[in-house]
Write a protein that holds these residues in place. Sequence first.
Motif, PDB file in Angstrom:
ATOM      1  N   SER A   1      32.634  42.569  42.022  1.00 34.64           N
ATOM      2  CA  SER A   1      31.906  42.985  40.813  1.00 34.64           C
ATOM      3  C   SER A   1      32.422  42.239  39.593  1.00 34.64           C
ATOM      4  CB  SER A   1      32.033  44.498  40.603  1.00 34.64           C
ATOM      5  OG  SER A   1      33.353  44.869  40.245  1.00 34.64           O
ATOM      6  N   TRP A   2      33.737  41.926  39.562  1.00 32.03           N
ATOM      7  CA  TRP A   2      34.294  41.176  38.427  1.00 32.03           C
ATOM      8  C   TRP A   2      33.776  39.742  38.397  1.00 32.03           C
ATOM      9  CZ3 TRP A   2      40.153  42.868  38.936  1.00 32.03           C
ATOM     10  CH2 TRP A   2      40.243  44.221  38.596  1.00 32.03           C
TER      11      TRP A   2
ATOM     12  N   LYS B   1      37.150  34.785  51.037  1.00 37.06           N
ATOM     13  CA  LYS B   1      36.035  34.452  51.931  1.00 37.06           C
ATOM     14  C   LYS B   1      36.406  33.285  52.848  1.00 37.06           C
ATOM     15  CE  LYS B   1      31.729  34.843  50.611  1.00 37.06           C
ATOM     16  NZ  LYS B   1      30.445  34.673  49.898  1.00 37.06           N
ATOM     17  N   LYS B   2      37.096  32.307  52.268  1.00 36.71           N
ATOM     18  CA  LYS B   2      37.493  31.118  53.033  1.00 36.71           C
ATOM     19  C   LYS B   2      38.444  31.494  54.169  1.00 36.71           C
ATOM     20  CE  LYS B   2      39.105  26.387  52.270  1.00 36.71           C
ATOM     21  NZ  LYS B   2      39.647  25.416  51.279  1.00 36.71           N
ATOM     22  N   GLN B   3      39.332  32.458  53.908  1.00 39.09           N
ATOM     23  CA  GLN B   3      40.297  32.896  54.916  1.00 39.09           C
ATOM     24  C   GLN B   3      39.700  33.906  55.892  1.00 39.09           C
ATOM     25  OE1 GLN B   3      43.785  34.336  52.858  1.00 39.09           O
ATOM     26  NE2 GLN B   3      44.378  32.303  52.138  1.00 39.09           N
TER      27      GLN B   3
ATOM     28  N   SER C   1      37.572  48.230  51.407  1.00 39.83           N
ATOM     29  CA  SER C   1      36.182  48.028  51.010  1.00 39.83           C
ATOM     30  C   SER C   1      36.015  48.166  49.496  1.00 39.83           C
ATOM     31  CB  SER C   1      35.292  49.045  51.729  1.00 39.83           C
ATOM     32  OG  SER C   1      33.960  48.969  51.272  1.00 39.83           O
ATOM     33  N   ARG C   2      36.695  49.144  48.936  1.00 39.38           N
ATOM     34  CA  ARG C   2      36.602  49.384  47.486  1.00 39.38           C
ATOM     35  C   ARG C   2      37.249  48.246  46.697  1.00 39.38           C
ATOM     36  NH1 ARG C   2      37.322  54.284  44.497  1.00 39.38           N
ATOM     37  NH2 ARG C   2      36.770  53.798  42.334  1.00 39.38           N
TER      38      ARG C   2
ATOM     39  N   LYS D   1      34.085  38.900  54.851  1.00 41.60           N
ATOM     40  CA  LYS D   1      33.054  38.251  55.691  1.00 41.60           C
ATOM     41  C   LYS D   1      31.783  37.956  54.905  1.00 41.60           C
ATOM     42  CE  LYS D   1      35.688  39.013  59.337  1.00 41.60           C
ATOM     43  NZ  LYS D   1      36.477  37.915  59.926  1.00 41.60           N
ATOM     44  N   GLU D   2      31.362  38.920  54.057  1.00 40.06           N
ATOM     45  CA  GLU D   2      30.151  38.740  53.266  1.00 40.06           C
ATOM     46  C   GLU D   2      30.265  39.517  51.960  1.00 40.06           C
ATOM     47  OE1 GLU D   2      26.864  40.179  55.498  1.00 40.06           O
ATOM     48  OE2 GLU D   2      27.635  42.212  55.664  1.00 40.06           O
ATOM     49  N   ASP D   3      29.466  39.106  50.973  1.00 36.00           N
ATOM     50  CA  ASP D   3      29.513  39.771  49.668  1.00 36.00           C
ATOM     51  C   ASP D   3      29.094  41.234  49.828  1.00 36.00           C
ATOM     52  OD1 ASP D   3      30.188  37.366  48.593  1.00 36.00           O
ATOM     53  OD2 ASP D   3      28.195  36.904  47.816  1.00 36.00           O
TER      54      ASP D   3
END
Length: 286
Positions: free
Chosen positions: A107-108, A126-128, A99-100, A132-134
């Motif tokens: 954030s970058w 995200k594509k892979q 998660s971190r 799942k979400e920002d």
Amino acid sequence: DKATDPSIPEENWKCIQQFCDRVNADTEGPSLAPRLLAHKIQSPQEMEALHALTVLETCVNNCGERFHHEIAKFRFLNELIKVLSPKYYGTWSSEKVKSRVTEVIFSWTVWFPQEVKIRDAYQMLKKQGIVKEDPKLPEDKILPPPSPRPQNSIFDTDEEKSKLLARLLKSNHSEDLQAANRLIKSMIKEDQEKSAKVSRRVNTISEVSENVKRMEELLENYKRQELSTSDQETLQTLFQRGEKLRPLLFRLASETVDDDEALAEILQANDKLTQALGQYRRVVVS
């Protein structure tokens, strides 16, 4: 090792700041540090990986453009992706670490929108379906304290903001912590913009100085009719570049009205360039 010691539950800010200072002091620091940090972030010990991510974020805040350039390379980004990917370490990395890492990369993409490789790496995750979400970046997460900065930085000169920041950081209220976070970001941004202006000024004055020196040498040879065709083309290119540098010097001068010493350097460089361009017109064009 001390800055990422897994046996210590709290961040060792003294060691973390010493690590940042070493990165800044060593010529190879910005290229070596990301490799060391990648190894620690991939550690099977959760606390060691989390400490390493804190060190990484602190370096991003304190170690400048060369460090930013290194972390924006696929070579380093791939090491972070390995922590998330089930093909590599994603099957055993803890959810907290994954998660971190996701938060860091996301954030970058916000802080460094010009770095295409960071955005591409995040979009691939995200594509892979690995992300799942920002992630929602916590507003009350205080950025790591900045390491000692050179004199005349925004942290030294803006006493009013520094006092306000100190007061907000001592507060236990969530809204004050959010305000402190926003203030730190704005102060760092101001400092980075100031550094970028200084860098532009130094680089431009250096280029003008080198171009003028070369033009003067070629013009002397031109007067003696000792200039080859290749050198004549070089002289013409230098003249054309000099014409473009003049408005740039004027713009730099308008941005530097509050710094007498820097303004004097710009005006001196402009005088030398004007003389060299004038000499070219008299000797070559006429």
